[in-house]
Design a protein around this motif. Structure first.
Motif, PDB file in Angstrom:
ATOM      1  N   LEU A 285       0.824  -1.220   0.000  1.00  0.00           N
ATOM      2  CA  LEU A 285       0.000   0.000   0.000  1.00  0.00           C
ATOM      3  C   LEU A 285       0.854   1.265   0.000  1.00  0.00           C
ATOM      4  N   GLN A 286       2.180   1.054  -0.067  1.00  0.00           N
ATOM      5  CA  GLN A 286       3.133   2.156   0.048  1.00  0.00           C
ATOM      6  C   GLN A 286       2.760   3.394  -0.773  1.00  0.00           C
ATOM      7  N   ASN A 287       2.464   3.191  -2.051  1.00  0.00           N
ATOM      8  CA  ASN A 287       2.227   4.349  -2.900  1.00  0.00           C
ATOM      9  C   ASN A 287       0.743   4.572  -3.174  1.00  0.00           C
ATOM     10  N   SER A 288      -0.087   4.188  -2.214  1.00  0.00           N
ATOM     11  CA  SER A 288      -1.524   4.403  -2.399  1.00  0.00           C
ATOM     12  C   SER A 288      -2.052   5.309  -1.292  1.00  0.00           C
ATOM     13  N   GLU A 289      -3.311   5.649  -1.382  1.00  0.00           N
ATOM     14  CA  GLU A 289      -3.924   6.486  -0.347  1.00  0.00           C
ATOM     15  C   GLU A 289      -4.323   5.655   0.860  1.00  0.00           C
ATOM     16  N   PHE A 290      -4.289   4.347   0.717  1.00  0.00           N
ATOM     17  CA  PHE A 290      -4.818   3.475   1.760  1.00  0.00           C
ATOM     18  C   PHE A 290      -3.744   3.106   2.777  1.00  0.00           C
ATOM     19  N   HIS A 291      -4.199   2.858   4.000  1.00  0.00           N
ATOM     20  CA  HIS A 291      -3.285   2.248   4.967  1.00  0.00           C
ATOM     21  C   HIS A 291      -4.015   1.136   5.714  1.00  0.00           C
ATOM     22  N   LEU A 292      -3.229   0.157   6.146  1.00  0.00           N
ATOM     23  CA  LEU A 292      -3.787  -0.983   6.869  1.00  0.00           C
ATOM     24  C   LEU A 292      -3.930  -0.605   8.338  1.00  0.00           C
ATOM     25  N   ILE A 293      -5.066  -0.958   8.949  1.00  0.00           N
ATOM     26  CA  ILE A 293      -5.263  -0.686  10.378  1.00  0.00           C
ATOM     27  C   ILE A 293      -5.081  -1.963  11.196  1.00  0.00           C
ATOM     28  N   GLY A 294      -5.591  -3.069  10.660  1.00  0.00           N
ATOM     29  CA  GLY A 294      -5.440  -4.337  11.375  1.00  0.00           C
ATOM     30  C   GLY A 294      -6.427  -5.365  10.873  1.00  0.00           C
ATOM     31  N   GLY A 295      -6.652  -6.408  11.682  1.00  0.00           N
ATOM     32  CA  GLY A 295      -7.561  -7.464  11.247  1.00  0.00           C
ATOM     33  C   GLY A 295      -8.195  -8.168  12.420  1.00  0.00           C
ATOM     34  N   ARG A 296      -9.224  -8.913  12.131  1.00  0.00           N
ATOM     35  CA  ARG A 296      -9.894  -9.721  13.151  1.00  0.00           C
ATOM     36  C   ARG A 296     -10.576 -10.899  12.475  1.00  0.00           C
ATOM     37  N   MET A 297     -10.965 -11.873  13.311  1.00  0.00           N
ATOM     38  CA  MET A 297     -11.720 -13.008  12.797  1.00  0.00           C
ATOM     39  C   MET A 297     -13.163 -12.584  12.574  1.00  0.00           C
ATOM     40  N   ALA A 298     -13.789 -13.107  11.542  1.00  0.00           N
ATOM     41  CA  ALA A 298     -15.196 -12.804  11.286  1.00  0.00           C
ATOM     42  C   ALA A 298     -15.917 -14.099  10.957  1.00  0.00           C
ATOM     43  N   TYR A 299     -17.153 -14.209  11.392  1.00  0.00           N
ATOM     44  CA  TYR A 299     -17.971 -15.365  11.030  1.00  0.00           C
ATOM     45  C   TYR A 299     -19.173 -14.886  10.233  1.00  0.00           C
ATOM     46  N   VAL A 300     -19.360 -15.443   9.054  1.00  0.00           N
ATOM     47  CA  VAL A 300     -20.548 -15.135   8.259  1.00  0.00           C
ATOM     48  C   VAL A 300     -21.168 -16.453   7.824  1.00  0.00           C
ATOM     49  N   ALA A 301     -22.481 -16.536   7.981  1.00  0.00           N
ATOM     50  CA  ALA A 301     -23.203 -17.767   7.650  1.00  0.00           C
ATOM     51  C   ALA A 301     -22.496 -18.970   8.267  1.00  0.00           C
ATOM     52  N   GLN A 302     -22.095 -18.813   9.527  1.00  0.00           N
ATOM     53  CA  GLN A 302     -21.468 -19.882  10.312  1.00  0.00           C
ATOM     54  C   GLN A 302     -20.145 -20.389   9.756  1.00  0.00           C
ATOM     55  N   GLY A 303     -19.443 -19.538   9.002  1.00  0.00           N
ATOM     56  CA  GLY A 303     -18.124 -19.959   8.532  1.00  0.00           C
ATOM     57  C   GLY A 303     -17.090 -18.899   8.894  1.00  0.00           C
ATOM     58  N   PRO A 304     -15.844 -19.330   9.169  1.00  0.00           N
ATOM     59  CA  PRO A 304     -14.830 -18.374   9.586  1.00  0.00           C
ATOM     60  C   PRO A 304     -14.198 -17.654   8.396  1.00  0.00           C
ATOM     61  N   GLY A 305     -13.763 -16.432   8.650  1.00  0.00           N
ATOM     62  CA  GLY A 305     -13.084 -15.671   7.610  1.00  0.00           C
ATOM     63  C   GLY A 305     -12.260 -14.558   8.237  1.00  0.00           C
ATOM     64  N   ALA A 306     -11.595 -13.791   7.372  1.00  0.00           N
ATOM     65  CA  ALA A 306     -10.768 -12.692   7.857  1.00  0.00           C
ATOM     66  C   ALA A 306     -11.475 -11.380   7.562  1.00  0.00           C
ATOM     67  N   GLN A 307     -11.415 -10.471   8.524  1.00  0.00           N
ATOM     68  CA  GLN A 307     -11.872  -9.108   8.263  1.00  0.00           C
ATOM     69  C   GLN A 307     -10.652  -8.199   8.400  1.00  0.00           C
ATOM     70  N   LEU A 308     -10.331  -7.492   7.317  1.00  0.00           N
ATOM     71  CA  LEU A 308      -9.175  -6.596   7.336  1.00  0.00           C
ATOM     72  C   LEU A 308      -9.704  -5.178   7.306  1.00  0.00           C
ATOM     73  N   LEU A 309      -9.138  -4.337   8.171  1.00  0.00           N
ATOM     74  CA  LEU A 309      -9.619  -2.970   8.241  1.00  0.00           C
ATOM     75  C   LEU A 309      -8.567  -2.034   7.638  1.00  0.00           C
ATOM     76  N   PHE A 310      -9.021  -1.225   6.677  1.00  0.00           N
ATOM     77  CA  PHE A 310      -8.137  -0.260   6.029  1.00  0.00           C
ATOM     78  C   PHE A 310      -8.661   1.148   6.279  1.00  0.00           C
ATOM     79  N   GLY A 311      -7.784   2.126   6.216  1.00  0.00           N
ATOM     80  CA  GLY A 311      -8.210   3.511   6.323  1.00  0.00           C
ATOM     81  C   GLY A 311      -7.905   4.239   5.023  1.00  0.00           C
ATOM     82  N   VAL A 312      -8.799   5.163   4.671  1.00  0.00           N
ATOM     83  CA  VAL A 312      -8.515   6.058   3.559  1.00  0.00           C
ATOM     84  C   VAL A 312      -9.076   7.425   3.968  1.00  0.00           C
ATOM     85  N   ARG A 313      -8.182   8.407   4.084  1.00  0.00           N
ATOM     86  CA  ARG A 313      -8.582   9.702   4.673  1.00  0.00           C
ATOM     87  C   ARG A 313      -9.328   9.467   5.986  1.00  0.00           C
ATOM     88  N   LYS A 314     -10.569   9.981   6.128  1.00  0.00           N
ATOM     89  CA  LYS A 314     -11.267   9.802   7.410  1.00  0.00           C
ATOM     90  C   LYS A 314     -12.128   8.534   7.437  1.00  0.00           C
TER      91      LYS A 314
END
Lengths: 177, 247
Positions: free
Chosen positions: B155-184
């Motif tokens: 993301l070095q040359n983009s407007e986005f930055h990584l904030i972090g991640g957490r586990m997410a469950y949707v329809a009873q299945g596990p997955g990753a949720q990644l949180l990014f920031g762009v401006r506010k």
């Protein structure tokens, strides 16, 4: 969509009788009332919303426990509790021969002592004992609910019971001396 | 030395042995005193646990009625004193909602769930469980927690930055949720194994809106990606493209 009302009624009729056991299970997992209530409430909201994907005639109870368990695992307490999943390979230790016979030993254990030992177990062990001994679910149900093979259910259960026994043994024999 | 039958006592008491083994165990217990004592102890423990733990915690009447209300079919919660005009207004809303449900494709069920997750993440005091702007920290955090792996973009040359991640469950299945920031704004990117619940979303990249959130979804090598945010559709699309190009 005249089915919606009917669905909601079906859900209510199936889900409300499970409130007490689900709450009991949630409280044993989370360890306090506030979190148990949050867990159960989230479970009911999720389940109602996802009821359309539930296949009628399949195991509704196991389906609800599965949702509750997944909700717990993504909660703060759940994540913390399961970070150090113990390895399943360690052999189960058998009690030494000169110990008191367990039948006599456990006959002396009162409910409080059993509860305290259960509270001290790691959450994965507490959970499997609750599902098997309290909810009286079959190994197959537990395996599906937790997404693990039946072999793992058996080894985990055996380890859980062994920890439970040694906790009680320490308490009871310690108290006597 | 321990008897070879000893390991099967638990399964015997749980009624989990095959018919033949069950019979053989019953016979064995009549002749082996060690096993008989062990079985007695195990049975005693099993029964004590059931007695000590079941119904130990009971939901309060207030909590029970709160849940009861949450799952009660809609119309029952209407108070009987509601004036006629309000009833009429409610009827119109009910019809509108009904129509909305009727017209709403089923695929939205999963998207609604994902939108809820994104919103509750934004509202949380601790939105992520692994806090890092470094993709080389965030990605390994999911190792062992998820049955799959995925790539995160530079993301070095983009407007986005990584904030972090957490586990997410949707329809009873596990997955990753990644949180990014762009401006506010914050953007969630969800990664799941492609499953039947998602199939209706289609494999090709697709843009949509849900409750004014902009959303982009696609599949790649068996994984389902959903990017969602209140940021502009252009931002969401830009991050989606970055994710698609990640290797």
């Amino acid at each position: 969509m005249h089915d919606d009302r009917g669905n909601a009624e079906t859900f209510e009729a199936l889900a409300m009788p499970l409130l007490a056991p689900l709450y009991n299970f949630a409280h044993w997992l989370a360890g306090n009332r506030d979190e148990a209530e949050d867990l159960v409430q989230e479970t009911y909201v999720k389940a109602l919303k996802g009821f359309g994907s539930f296949t009628p005639g399949t195991n509704f109870r196991a389906w609800m426990y599965r949702i509750l368990r997944n909700t717990f695992l993504t909660s703060r307490t759940g994540l913390k509790a399961t970070v150090s999943l113990d390895d399943e390979e360690n052999p189960v230790t058998q009690p030494a021969a000169d110990d008191d016979p367990e039948s006599l030993l456990f006959a002396r254990a009162d409910q409080e002592e059993i509860r305290r030992a259960l509270e001290q177990l790691p959450v994965v062990h507490r959970e499997i004992i609750l599902l098997c001994d309290v909810e009286e679910m079959s190994y197959k149900e537990i395996a599906e609910l937790a997404g693990i093979p039946i072999g793992t259910v058996m080894s985990r259960l055996s380890r859980a019971r062994s920890s439970m026994r040694s906790l009680l043994r320490t308490k009871l024999q310690g108290a006597r001396q | 030395m321990t008897c070879e039958w000893r390991d099967k006592i638990g399964a015997y008491l749980d009624n989990e042995l095959s018919e033949a083994d069950d019979l053989a165990m019953s016979r064995h217990l009549r002749t082996c005193q060690d096993c008989a004592m062990a079985a007695l102890g195990s049975r005693k423990l099993k029964v004590s646990i059931k007695r000590a733990a079941s119904g130990r915690f009971v939901p309060s009447p207030e909590f029970r009625s709160r849940i009861g209300k949450a799952v009660a079919p809609r119309s029952r919660s209407l108070p009987s004193w509601l004036p006629g005009f309000a009833l009429a207004a409610t009827a119109i809303i009910v019809v509108a909602v009904g129509l909305g449900l009727l017209l709403r494709p089923r695929q939205h069920d999963v998207l609604v769930e994902i939108t809820d997750l994104h919103v509750s993440t934004l509202a949380s005091a601790n939105p992520v469980d692994v806090i890092s702007t470094d993709r080389h920290t965030v990605k390994p955090w999911f190792q062992g927690k998820l049955p799959f792996t995925f790539d995160l973009p530079e993301l070095q040359n983009s407007e986005f930055h990584l904030i972090g991640g957490r586990m997410a469950y949707v329809a009873q299945g596990p997955g990753a949720q990644l949180l990014f920031g762009v401006r506010k704004h914050q953007i969630s990117a969800f990664v799941f194994q492609e499953r039947e619940s998602f199939a209706r979303l289609g494999a090709a990249p697709k843009t949509s809106q849900n409750l004014a959130f902009n959303l982009e979804t696609w599949t790649d090598r068996g994984l389902r990606y959903v990017v969602i945010s209140d940021a502009s559709a252009a931002d969401v699309l830009a991050l989606a493209k970055l994710l698609r190009s990640a290797e």
